[in-house]
Design a protein around this motif. Structure first.
Motif, PDB file in Angstrom:
ATOM      1  N   UNK A  28      -0.210   1.240   1.141  1.00 58.61           N
ATOM      2  CA  UNK A  28      -0.738   2.583   1.345  1.00 58.61           C
ATOM      3  C   UNK A  28      -1.472   2.623   2.679  1.00 58.61           C
ATOM      4  N   UNK A  29      -1.090   3.565   3.520  1.00 59.96           N
ATOM      5  CA  UNK A  29      -1.504   3.593   4.923  1.00 59.96           C
ATOM      6  C   UNK A  29      -2.549   4.691   5.130  1.00 59.96           C
ATOM      7  N   UNK A  30      -3.656   4.335   5.760  1.00 57.15           N
ATOM      8  CA  UNK A  30      -4.656   5.327   6.133  1.00 57.15           C
ATOM      9  C   UNK A  30      -4.172   6.131   7.333  1.00 57.15           C
ATOM     10  N   UNK A 125     -16.539   6.489  12.763  1.00 58.86           N
ATOM     11  CA  UNK A 125     -17.452   6.144  13.846  1.00 58.86           C
ATOM     12  C   UNK A 125     -17.023   4.854  14.532  1.00 58.86           C
ATOM     13  N   UNK A 126     -16.372   3.973  13.781  1.00 58.06           N
ATOM     14  CA  UNK A 126     -15.943   2.686  14.330  1.00 58.06           C
ATOM     15  C   UNK A 126     -14.422   2.567  14.251  1.00 58.06           C
ATOM     16  N   UNK A 127     -13.798   1.826  15.176  1.00 55.95           N
ATOM     17  CA  UNK A 127     -12.333   1.712  15.191  1.00 55.95           C
ATOM     18  C   UNK A 127     -11.806   1.015  13.948  1.00 55.95           C
ATOM     19  N   UNK A 128     -10.546   1.313  13.617  1.00 57.10           N
ATOM     20  CA  UNK A 128      -9.889   0.638  12.509  1.00 57.10           C
ATOM     21  C   UNK A 128      -9.563  -0.796  12.909  1.00 57.10           C
ATOM     22  N   UNK A 129      -9.884  -1.751  12.031  1.00 60.09           N
ATOM     23  CA  UNK A 129      -9.738  -3.179  12.339  1.00 60.09           C
ATOM     24  C   UNK A 129      -8.575  -3.849  11.609  1.00 60.09           C
ATOM     25  N   UNK A 130      -7.658  -3.051  11.075  1.00 55.00           N
ATOM     26  CA  UNK A 130      -6.492  -3.601  10.362  1.00 55.00           C
ATOM     27  C   UNK A 130      -6.887  -4.341   9.099  1.00 55.00           C
ATOM     28  N   UNK A 131      -7.989  -3.903   8.472  1.00 48.74           N
ATOM     29  CA  UNK A 131      -8.386  -4.489   7.188  1.00 48.74           C
ATOM     30  C   UNK A 131      -7.500  -3.940   6.074  1.00 48.74           C
ATOM     31  N   UNK A 132      -7.277  -4.758   5.056  1.00 45.90           N
ATOM     32  CA  UNK A 132      -6.482  -4.338   3.902  1.00 45.90           C
ATOM     33  C   UNK A 132      -6.886  -5.180   2.703  1.00 45.90           C
ATOM     34  N   UNK A 133      -6.643  -4.622   1.524  1.00 46.77           N
ATOM     35  CA  UNK A 133      -6.899  -5.358   0.290  1.00 46.77           C
ATOM     36  C   UNK A 133      -5.615  -5.401  -0.534  1.00 46.77           C
ATOM     37  N   UNK A 134      -5.535  -6.377  -1.440  1.00 46.61           N
ATOM     38  CA  UNK A 134      -4.376  -6.543  -2.313  1.00 46.61           C
ATOM     39  C   UNK A 134      -4.820  -6.389  -3.763  1.00 46.61           C
ATOM     40  N   UNK A 135      -3.980  -5.701  -4.547  1.00 48.22           N
ATOM     41  CA  UNK A 135      -4.297  -5.463  -5.951  1.00 48.22           C
ATOM     42  C   UNK A 135      -3.040  -5.732  -6.784  1.00 48.22           C
ATOM     43  N   UNK A 136      -3.246  -6.312  -7.947  1.00 47.67           N
ATOM     44  CA  UNK A 136      -2.127  -6.601  -8.838  1.00 47.67           C
ATOM     45  C   UNK A 136      -2.009  -5.490  -9.876  1.00 47.67           C
ATOM     46  N   UNK A 137      -0.873  -4.829  -9.908  1.00 48.68           N
ATOM     47  CA  UNK A 137      -0.599  -3.831 -10.941  1.00 48.68           C
ATOM     48  C   UNK A 137       0.205  -4.510 -12.037  1.00 48.68           C
ATOM     49  N   UNK A 138      -0.343  -4.600 -13.247  1.00 53.21           N
ATOM     50  CA  UNK A 138       0.322  -5.395 -14.287  1.00 53.21           C
ATOM     51  C   UNK A 138       1.567  -4.714 -14.855  1.00 53.21           C
ATOM     52  N   UNK A 139       2.424  -5.513 -15.402  1.00 54.48           N
ATOM     53  CA  UNK A 139       3.595  -5.009 -16.110  1.00 54.48           C
ATOM     54  C   UNK A 139       3.158  -4.403 -17.439  1.00 54.48           C
ATOM     55  N   UNK A 140       3.670  -3.216 -17.744  1.00 49.20           N
ATOM     56  CA  UNK A 140       3.477  -2.628 -19.062  1.00 49.20           C
ATOM     57  C   UNK A 140       4.453  -3.324 -20.011  1.00 49.20           C
ATOM     58  N   UNK A 154       2.478  -6.054  -6.543  1.00 54.29           N
ATOM     59  CA  UNK A 154       1.341  -6.351  -5.675  1.00 54.29           C
ATOM     60  C   UNK A 154       1.138  -5.157  -4.755  1.00 54.29           C
ATOM     61  N   UNK A 155      -0.027  -4.502  -4.869  1.00 50.64           N
ATOM     62  CA  UNK A 155      -0.319  -3.300  -4.090  1.00 50.64           C
ATOM     63  C   UNK A 155      -1.143  -3.668  -2.864  1.00 50.64           C
TER      64      UNK A 155
END
Length: 292
Positions: A28-30, A125-140, A154-155
């Motif tokens: 998901x892109x800002x 106010x500050x530049x984007x630093x290419x930070x990102x996080x990862x999240x696991x979406x479980x199988x139903x 993996x999100x």
């Protein structure tokens, strides 16, 4: 006297994944804009205005439009043909009807209206630093009655830790017919949140940490409406003097005042600048002065 209100708000810094663009596979892109040689995340005025509509409704003023959350796409519902004399959101935020049949049935009412509230994009106010996080979406799995996918996922989510600043403006001539609605609008801006909140998962306040307001007969703000620097300072305040910007037209509040040196604060007081430690109190008082 017909006066115009110009303001710039600086938010508190916090982690934000608000206002996303189109996803790239599972990333998901800002949304961002370039400023100089760097990119800065942004939040649109449309997303802030949408939050303000909901806050107006929650404040108990009559509103025409409501968001429908159970549709398969972004959807809203209007109670009736737009009517700026009857509904606060139609009066303050404007509308446009392109449906020829609806226009024909409501000839006595205008089909379009400019927004009384003018806002511009909120910029980090500050530049984007290419930070990102990862999240696991479980199988139903198991006996679940529904399954979104046949595997877990993996999100990948872009995120920024930043404050935002954004300007807005109001003209007395546009607001004088409905001063109470305008006061509720300014009170809502003072407490603005739930803006582009990542499908209601993200909480980021757009209310002011610091605020600079000019109440003036001038048709333009006359200062840099994106004037906060990385340290939360508003250097344009150095221009307040008898030869440039008149001090009695300025209202300044929040952290910028709480952290200000005593000498500078006294200097601004001597120039008749209105100083407030609490930005919410400032917006209540400036609303009264603007609409009196």
């Amino acid at each position: 006297m017909n006066r115009n209100l110009f303001a710039t708000i600086l938010t508190y810094p916090a982690p934000s994944s608000n206002y996303r663009g189109e996803s790239e596979e599972n990333r998901t892109v800002l949304q961002k804009i370039a400023k100089g040689k760097q990119e800065y995340t942004v939040i649109s005025p449309e997303s802030m205005r949408n939050a303000l509509r909901e806050m107006l409704s929650q404040a108990g003023v009559a509103c025409n439009r409501t968001r429908l959350h159970n549709e398969d796409q972004l959807a809203v519902e209007f109670k009736e043909f737009p009517n700026a004399q009857k509904y606060a959101d139609d009066f303050l935020l404007g509308f446009m009807v392109a449906d020829k049949n609806a226009i024909e049935k409501s000839k006595s009412l205008p089909s379009k209206r400019d927004s009384v509230l003018r806002m511009n994009m909120a910029v980090a106010l500050t530049p984007y630093r290419f930070d990102a996080t990862f999240h696991q979406s479980p199988l139903n799995a198991g006996d679940s009655p529904w399954k979104n996918s046949s595997t877990s996922a993996l999100l990948h989510r872009e995120v920024a830790h930043t404050a935002y600043q954004y300007p807005f403006a109001l003209a007395y001539g546009d607001c004088k017919a409905q001063p109470e609605w305008t006061k509720v609008l300014l009170q809502s801006i003072a407490q603005l949140s739930n803006v582009a909140g990542g499908h209601a998962r993200s909480y980021y306040e757009m209310s002011p940490k610091s605020i600079v307001v000019r109440l003036t007969p001038s048709l333009v703000a006359g200062y840099d409406t994106y004037g906060f620097n990385d340290n939360g300072e508003f250097t344009e305040l150095n221009r307040i003097n008898t030869d440039d910007l008149p001090g009695d037209e300025f209202w300044i509040g929040g952290e910028i005042i709480r952290s200000m040196k005593v000498e500078q604060r006294k200097e601004l007081e001597n120039k008749h600048v209105h100083l407030y430690e609490n930005p919410q109190k400032l917006l209540v008082d400036v609303a009264d002065a603007f609409l009196s």
